[in-house]
Design an enzyme around this catalytic site. Structure first.
Site, PDB file in Angstrom:
ATOM      1  NE  ARG A 140      -3.665  -2.366   2.151  1.00 44.03           N
ATOM      2  CZ  ARG A 140      -3.445  -3.301   3.045  1.00 44.03           C
ATOM      3  NH1 ARG A 140      -2.610  -3.067   4.032  1.00 44.03           N
ATOM      4  NH2 ARG A 140      -4.045  -4.460   2.966  1.00 44.03           N
ATOM      5  CB  ILE A 141       3.626   2.455   1.641  1.00 47.52           C
ATOM      6  CG1 ILE A 141       2.559   2.583   2.710  1.00 47.52           C
ATOM      7  CG2 ILE A 141       4.575   3.632   1.697  1.00 47.52           C
ATOM      8  CD1 ILE A 141       3.105   2.684   4.101  1.00 47.52           C
TER       9      ILE A 141
END
Ligand SMILES: Nc1ncnc2c1ncn2[C@@H]1O[C@H](COP(=O)(O)OP(=O)(O)OP(=O)(O)O)[C@@H](O)[C@H]1O
Ligand SMILES: [Mg+2]
Length: 500
Positions: free
Chosen positions: A360-361
């Site tokens: 997600r990053i």
């Protein structure tokens, strides 16, 4: 207002001028838990010493008695025995000298190489850095695993869960990521929680053979250790990592694995008489793991600019990612990498299932060249897998479908990677750039294999400046692209010089 970091256990220790020494008596010992009367000012997480010399840690208390987790051999403790307590949280020694060593949850050496000269003491349970002390994750952590770096990229300070059934290559994936940190200034920690001695020995061997012990150390409590120490070991690894992070360094910690940690926590909680919840785990299971995993992050320049990246491992049963522990840890971490048994048996290694894996990053911090070459890969690969599935039984395919299948097979071949062979980022860029430009589209799988094996060496020999430029800029400038095109053509020239 956000509290300054100093409001944590460390200053509490410094400001505690008084030295309380209390004596209690053991009332009952059950498994790894002792019930003690007479420690009126004990605090949770405090260290106690039994008169037999065994250490313990306070896990809870009520009006009449304190409950201590025994950190040594419980058989040595007798009822009526004295217990000495200081109102201090449990701390372990930390220091640079630990690098290259194998230590236990109390930072004591367990590799038979003599004492370690530590520099300071850190509390084992420390509050995670507050929001004002953190900065957004901005630097990539290069894993050297092609599938991860291209499609599930990880940033420094991120928590990426590695999850999968037994024997799917979870530990290998994490250890190969450590091997790839050679020369990158990242301090690595392999934390073994409740695994067998043979697993630990294999990890030590893997890291030693990969020449990684110069920047790595191991914090381990095997299944044979007292359960209390197995429970503490991930926190100890964090405390040791925080020492390096506070000096502005980047740290990578692998927790192998949190399923075992949850089992130990469940045992302890049941012995403490806490009510069991889902799958008999205690109600604070989520809290326990989020407390631990919150300690990862990237610190602001005022705090030294260090970072801690976590790769926790969780074992699933029969591919069930909805179990209590997997679903908890999935929701705490910033992404997960799912390793699947069918892929592993098919020979697709590392057996990462791209449909279920996500970061997600990390994709926000990929270098421009990496982003360029990897953008279309995930969709292309997933479409290929789907196409392969639906066309398995069909003999005559349309030309377009056949083309897609060939391109997909090339991509799959490019992604396969053996253990202990991390691939540098610039190497990955030239491989996937070839795929993006269709250089490999008409090649046989044998030729793709040869390309994968030999092209980078060929390029390094022919044009070392290009490789260096790619390594430094990590961008596909017009000049680099033109030179690469030339190199691809030369490599595949039928009568041309056979490389290497
Ligand atoms: N990329 C790879 N290429 C070749 N072999 C691999 C690869 N990854 C893992 N293996 C092999 O697969 C086996 C299982 O790997 P590993 O121990 O990492 O799995 P695991 O999921 O951690 O297992 P466990 O459930 O026991 O913890 C090992 O023998 C390892 O050498
Ligand atoms: Mg393993």
């Amino acid at each position: 207002m956000v509290e300054p970091r100093e409001a944590d256990g460390r200053t509490a220790l410094k400001s505690r001028q008084f030295d309380i020494k209390e004596i209690g008596l053991v009332r009952e010992v059950k498994g790894m838990v002792a019930r003690i009367v007479g420690l009126p000012s004990c605090i949770s997480g405090q260290l106690v010493t039994f008169s037999s010399g065994v250490l313990g840690m306070i896990m809870g208390y009520d009006l009449h008695e304190a409950h201590a987790l025994i950190l040594g051999d419980a058989a040595e403790i007798r009822t009526g025995e004295q217990v000495y307590g200081r109102a201090e949280p449990l701390r372990i020694p930390v220091g640079d000298a630990v690098i290259g060593r194998v230590v236990n949850a109390l930072a004591e050496p367990m590799d038979g190489q003599g004492a370690i000269a530590y520099a300071a003491h850190y509390p084992i349970f420390r509050k995670a850095p507050g929001i004002m002390e953190r900065v957004p994750i901005a630097k990539p952590l290069e894993t050297g695993i092609k599938i991860l770096d291209t499609m599930v990229p990880i940033g420094k300070g991120q928590r990426e869960l590695i999850l999968g059934d037994r024997m799917t290559g979870k530990t290998t994936l994490a250890l190969d990521t450590i091997l790839n940190q050679q020369g990158k200034g990242v301090t690595c920690i392999y934390c073994c929680i409740g695994r067998s001695y043979s697993t630990l020995a294999r990890a030590v061997q893997h890291l030693t053979a990969g020449d990684a012990m110069g920047f790595t150390f191991i914090v381990a409590e095997t299944a044979a250790a007292p359960p209390g120490r197995q429970f503490l070991v991930p926190y100890a690894a964090c405390a040791l990592g925080e020492y390096f992070m506070d000096q502005g360094k980047d740290v990578l910690i692998v927790f192998d694995d949190l399923t075992r940690h949850a089992w130990i926590h469940r045992q302890i909680s049941l012995l403490l008489g806490r009510p069991p919840g889902r799958e008999a785990y205690p109600g604070d299971m989520f809290y326990t793991h989020s407390q631990l995993l919150e300690r990862a992050g990237a610190l602001s320049p005022e705090k030294g600019g260090g970072s801690m990246t976590f790769l926790p491992i969780v074992e699933t049963q029969q591919g069930d990612v909805t179990g209590h522990i997997p679903s908890n840890v999935i929701s705490i971490t910033d992404g997960q990498t799912y390793l699947s048994t069918p892929l592993f048996t098919e020979g697709f290694k590392p057996a990462i299932d791209l449909g279920l894996s996500v970061s997600r990053i990390g994709s926000k911090v990929q270098s421009s060249a990496m982003r360029d070459v990897s953008r279309p890969l995930r969709l292309e690969y997933l479409q290929f897998k789907e196409l392969e599935r639906v066309t398995k039984l069909r003999a005559n395919l349309s030309e377009d479908m056949a083309k897609k299948l060939t391109a997909g097979a090339v991509l799959r071949e490019l992604l396969i990677q053996d253990r202990s062979q991390p691939v540098p980022t610039e190497h990955q860029i030239v491989l996937f750039e070839a795929h993006r430009r269709g250089v490999l589209a008409t090649r046989s799988i044998e030729e793709v294999r040869r390309f994968k094996r030999e092209f980078f060496g060929f390029l390094q020999q022919k044009n070392p400046a290009l490789v260096e430029a790619l390594k430094v800029t990590q961008a596909l400038t017009d000049q680099i692209t033109a030179r690469l095109t030339q190199a691809y053509a030369e490599f595949f020239k039928p009568e041309g010089v056979r490389p290497l």
